[in-house]
Structure formats: structure tokens, C-alpha cells
Design a protein around this motif. Structure first.
Motif, short mmCIF file in Angstrom:
data_model
loop_
_atom_site.label_atom_id
_atom_site.label_comp_id
_atom_site.label_asym_id
_atom_site.label_seq_id
_atom_site.Cartn_x
_atom_site.Cartn_y
_atom_site.Cartn_z
N TRP A 60 66.13 11.88 -38.56
CA TRP A 60 65.73 11.95 -39.96
C TRP A 60 66.58 10.94 -40.72
CZ3 TRP A 60 61.45 14.52 -40.74
CH2 TRP A 60 61.17 15.69 -40.03
N ARG A 61 66.03 9.75 -40.94
CA ARG A 61 66.83 8.66 -41.51
C ARG A 61 67.29 9.02 -42.91
NH1 ARG A 61 64.46 2.68 -40.95
NH2 ARG A 61 62.92 3.50 -42.44
N GLU A 62 68.56 8.75 -43.20
CA GLU A 62 69.17 9.25 -44.43
C GLU A 62 68.60 8.59 -45.68
OE1 GLU A 62 73.59 10.37 -46.17
OE2 GLU A 62 73.38 9.31 -44.26
N PHE A 63 68.35 7.27 -45.65
CA PHE A 63 68.01 6.61 -46.91
C PHE A 63 66.57 6.85 -47.36
CE2 PHE A 63 67.19 2.99 -43.94
CZ PHE A 63 65.92 2.60 -44.33
N ASP A 64 65.64 7.19 -46.42
CA ASP A 64 64.25 7.40 -46.84
C ASP A 64 63.60 8.67 -46.28
OD1 ASP A 64 64.02 6.61 -44.20
OD2 ASP A 64 62.48 5.08 -44.56
N HIS A 65 64.28 9.38 -45.38
CA HIS A 65 63.78 10.63 -44.79
C HIS A 65 62.60 10.42 -43.85
CE1 HIS A 65 65.67 13.23 -48.23
NE2 HIS A 65 66.55 12.46 -47.60
N GLN A 66 62.42 9.19 -43.38
CA GLN A 66 61.45 8.93 -42.32
C GLN A 66 62.04 9.38 -40.98
OE1 GLN A 66 58.22 7.56 -42.00
NE2 GLN A 66 58.57 8.19 -39.89
N SER A 67 61.22 10.04 -40.17
CA SER A 67 61.65 10.34 -38.81
C SER A 67 61.46 9.08 -37.98
CB SER A 67 60.84 11.49 -38.20
OG SER A 67 61.24 11.69 -36.85
N VAL A 68 62.56 8.44 -37.64
CA VAL A 68 62.52 7.20 -36.85
C VAL A 68 62.37 7.60 -35.39
CG1 VAL A 68 63.78 5.12 -36.22
CG2 VAL A 68 63.88 5.99 -38.56
N GLN A 69 61.34 7.04 -34.73
CA GLN A 69 60.95 7.53 -33.41
C GLN A 69 60.17 6.47 -32.64
OE1 GLN A 69 57.32 10.24 -34.04
NE2 GLN A 69 58.19 10.05 -36.10
N ARG A 70 60.09 6.67 -31.34
CA ARG A 70 59.31 5.78 -30.49
C ARG A 70 57.83 5.93 -30.80
NH1 ARG A 70 60.20 2.85 -26.08
NH2 ARG A 70 62.35 3.61 -26.00
N VAL A 71 57.10 4.80 -30.74
CA VAL A 71 55.65 4.80 -31.01
C VAL A 71 54.93 4.09 -29.87
CG1 VAL A 71 55.97 4.93 -33.49
CG2 VAL A 71 55.80 2.68 -32.40
N TRP A 72 53.66 4.43 -29.70
CA TRP A 72 52.88 3.93 -28.56
C TRP A 72 51.59 3.25 -29.00
CZ3 TRP A 72 55.93 8.22 -28.19
CH2 TRP A 72 56.76 8.33 -27.06
N ALA A 73 51.23 2.17 -28.28
CA ALA A 73 49.89 1.59 -28.36
C ALA A 73 49.11 2.14 -27.18
CB ALA A 73 49.95 0.07 -28.30
N VAL A 74 47.85 2.52 -27.42
CA VAL A 74 47.04 3.12 -26.37
C VAL A 74 45.63 2.53 -26.38
CG1 VAL A 74 48.32 5.31 -26.41
CG2 VAL A 74 46.28 5.04 -27.85
N ARG A 75 44.95 2.71 -25.26
CA ARG A 75 43.54 2.36 -25.16
C ARG A 75 42.80 3.56 -24.60
NH1 ARG A 75 43.20 -2.73 -22.12
NH2 ARG A 75 43.84 -1.43 -20.36
#
Length: 424
Positions: A355-370
Motif C-alpha cells: 500500500w504505497r504511502e504517497f498515493d495509497h495505490q497497491s503496487v503489485q505485479r501485473v500480467w499481459a494475457v491472450r
């Protein structure tokens, strides 16, 4: 009636109205504002199911600070005016200590504004607009899912390698998520020029005629890549039309934000070969050995005889994260819970998130899929094995940095930091 009888009745009446009974803890209420109806209802249903599962597990484990959790929900209909009424009622009349939900970013932003005013933490489940934790971010607002920029970043790695200097066409839902998603993908794929056309569709009132008209314009432009910045049933309607209108395999269709429910509603034939991004899918924990995710998938499938999608995973995670934050804070006070969340790292259904302190975005791994060929999808026992992983990016690489975030805030005339909490 004799004195003994009157005394006995008085005792019985007092006992019946006393709450809670001796030894029973008063429930803590949490509010869910989600789309039970409207174009995003499929994603809403998954949120509700996963939330019920999480609450049952939390209560079986002793609740939160010894108090059982009670869910109070309202139907957002994916409408801002309905959401404002819902959130005010949930806080002011139902007394909820925390709010979560979403699926339309306009709805999440509206809910977050009211939650901020009343000092109640709000967690967005499906809200992909960069504005939610960007220019419209608040101290009491947290986003558990990824945002449009993160989705575009992982997609751009794939698209830039395979479609350099090709012609794109964008069909975009006309509200904050659509605008920021299109803008992010244009920047990261170098398709900002006017030669890469666009058509806007209304939200949440788009009709079949709206999608058909937009697709006719797209077909006339003869693009190599067709980007459908549409979600829920809007995406389903449009992608079925692409099949009927004969776009064929020469056009790569991209849906920037995919979910299992969307793919399933459209069907394996229409979805075959479609490329998109997501922050989580049921097969990702299985593929990468994320134990918490595998347990969640198994429990959800056992209960509902289907796999959970991204919205369910987000709702489930939020409830457990709220429990942990309250217990770290040793308080249900909203400001104390916010402080306990800020900067906190957690591992639940996949790898590490923060939970990033300055903006409250959950910083996390993301995926591209087909999306897999129809025959492969149908081999699965639930006919839901849609997504083949094309690649991923760690959260720190995918998310906007502090300088970019501050620039977005400045451009919107907003302060370069979130509001102070009481006492700061």
C-alpha cells in the motif's frame, strides 16, 4: 396479574430487548457499494460472493478484535448519483466502519469523496482510472487493484514488439476510466497521433446502436490493432459485434482490462486471440505457486462451482487487509486504520504487494494475457480456462513514480500530497 407475574414479565422483556447478550460482542459493520445491476453486474456478483467467503473465514477466525463482521450492501447500478446516496446511507444510517466496492471509476471516485469527508476508509475493488489515486486521490481512499497506467505499461511491452508503427483505432467508454486508459495506452505505444482514430461510446447508457456505429467507423479506418476501452457487458456487446461484422483475424483486438466474467459472457469463440491485461486471474496462483491464491481459488470453486475473477480476488483481499490493519492499529478509528495501512507490505493471493504511502495505490505485479482458442477453453471442467500469460511486470516498474504523480496532481490544481489526518 399478581406482583410475581408482573416482575417475571418485566425481566423477560428487559432480556429480550437487551443487546448484545452477555458474552456476545457487538458486530462491526462494513459497507459494500457494488453493481448488483447495470453493465458491470457480472463483476459485482463476484465481489459479493468473495466478500461473503472472506467474512465467513474472518468470523470463524474470531472476527476483528474479537467482534464478528457484518456486511451491509447497496446496489450502485454503476451510477454516481446512486452511489452518493448509498455511501451516505451506509455511513450515516448503517454505521459502517469501512467501505469497499466499485467497478466504475466514476463511482469509486464519488464514494471516496464522501468517505474522505466522514473519515471512513474506502477501498476500491475494480477502479482502473489513474484519477482514483491520482488527481482525485484522498487520504482515506485506497485502491487494491491496478490502474490504467499499469495495465497499459505491461500491454505496451507486448504490443510494441509485435505491432511497431502499425495503425490503431480506439473505441472508448466516455468517462474517467475510458479516458485515462486510452491516454495511457496511446502514450506508451506511441499512437497519440490523429491517424490513430477513436470513437466514444456513452456510459452507463450505451446501446447496441452506439457500439455498432463505433465499430463501423473503426472498420472504415482499417486498423491493424483495434483497442476496445470498454468493460463489463459493454465490452461483451462490442466484441460479439466484431465477430459478426467480419473484422477477422487480420485485426488484433485488445481489451486493456480483462476479467474472467467478461470473457465468459462473450464466449470462447468471440474471445479467442484477444489480448489484454489483468492484475490477477485464477490460474496465476496455480501457475506460479502462490499458496494463498490457490487456497482462495479452491474455496471459491468449492462453494460456487466456478473460478473467481479479478473483482472477487480484490474484494476478498480488501476484507483481510482491513482486518489486519485494524488489529495492527488496535482500533476501528478511521485515521488509525489509514496510518496502519500506509506503506504496509502484504502477500495474499499472489506475490508481494505494498500500500504505497504517497498515493495509497497497491503496487503489485501485473500480467499481459491472450485468450486461448475455444477448444482449449472448453477442456476445463468449468469451461473457464481463458487466459494464457504473455508476460508480466513487477509493480515498481509498472506503476507511476512519485514525480509523475505529483505532476498529474499539479496539472489538476491539486496539492502535491494527500490531506493531513486529524492530529497531524
Amino acid at each position: 396479574m399478581g406482583p410475581i407475574t408482573r416482575c417475571l414479565l418485566a425481566v423477560l422483556c428487559t432480556t429480550a430487548w437487551a443487546a448484545p447478550a452477555a458474552g456476545a460482542a457487538e458486530p462491526v459493520r462494513v459497507g459494500m457499494n457494488y453493481p448488483k445491476t447495470g453493465p458491470y453486474a457480472t463483476q459485482g456478483l463476484d465481489q459479493y460472493r468473495a466478500a461473503q467467503l472472506a467474512i465467513e473465514e474472518i468470523n470463524a477466525a474470531g472476527g476483528i478484535l474479537g467482534r464478528p463482521v457484518e456486511l451491509v450492501w447497496r446496489d450502485s447500478q454503476s451510477k454516481v448519483d446512486v452511489t452518493r446516496r448509498n455511501v451516505e446511507e451506509l455511513i450515516d444510517e448503517e454505521g459502517v466502519k469501512m467501505l469497499f466496492g466499485g467497478s466504475a471509476s466514476s463511482v469509486a471516485i464519488a464514494a471516496g469523496e464522501i468517505a474522505q469527508q466522514r473519515g471512513v476508509p474506502f477501498f476500491g475493488t475494480l477502479t482502473y482510472s489513474t484519477d482514483t489515486t491520482g488527481k482525485d486521490g484522498h487520504r482515506f481512499v485506497f485502491r487494491e487493484c491496478y490502474d490504467s497506467w499499469m495495465a497499459a505499461k505491461v500491454l505496451a511491452v507486448y504490443l510494441n514488439a509485435r505491432f511497431p508503427k502499425k495503425r490503431y483505432y480506439y473505441i472508448t467508454a466516455d468517462y474517467t476510466w475510458g479516458w485515462t486508459t486510452e491516454r495511457s495506452l496511446r502514450v506508451l505505444t506511441d499512437t497519440a497521433g490523429a491517424e490513430h482514430g477513436r470513437a466514444l461510446t456513452p456510459f452507463p447508457t450505451a446501446s447496441a446502436a452506439d457500439f455498432h456505429g463505433a465499430l463501423q467507423k473503426a472498420k472504415a479506418a482499417d486498423p491493424d490493432v483495434l483497442v476496445l476501452v470498454l468493460f463489463g457487458q459493454d465490452m461483451v456487446s462490442a466484441i460479439k459485434m466484431t465477430e459478426a461484422m467480419g473484422f477477422g483475424k487480420k485485426v488484433q483486438i485488445v481489451v486493456p482490462n480483462l476479467t474472467l466474467g467478461m470473457a465468459e459472457d462473450a464466449g470462447p469463440e468471440a474471445m479467442a486471440g484477444v489480448v489484454g491485461a489483468l492484475p490477477w486471474a485464477w490460474n496465476i496462483p496455480v501457475k506460479y505457486g502462490y499458496e494463498g491464491g490457490k487456497r482462495f481459488v479452491e474455496a471459491f470453486a468449492k462453494r460456487y462451482e466456478r473460478y473467481p475473477c479479478t473483482s472477487g480476488a480484490s474484494a476478498y483481499t480488501i476484507l483481510w487487509e482491513y482486518k489486519d490493519a485494524v488489529e495492527r492499529a488496535k482500533s476501528f478509528d478511521g485515521a488509525a486504520v489509514v496510518r496502519a495501512l500506509e506503506g504496509h507490505a502484504y502477500t495474499r493471493l499472489k506475490d508481494r504487494q505494498v500500500w504505497r504511502e504517497f498515493d495509497h495505490q497497491s503496487v503489485q505485479r501485473v500480467w499481459a494475457v491472450r485468450c486461448r482458442p475455444a477448444a482449449e477453453v472448453l477442456k476445463d471442467k468449468y469451461r473457464q480456462d481463458y487466459f494464457e500469460v504473455l508476460g508480466s511486470l513487477p509493480g515498481e516498474e509498472a506503476a507511476v513514480g512519485f514525480a509523475q504523480w505529483k505532476a498529474q496532481r499539479a496539472a489538476a490544481g491539486k496539492a502535491p500530497e494527500l490531506e493531513k489526518l486529524p492530529g497531524e
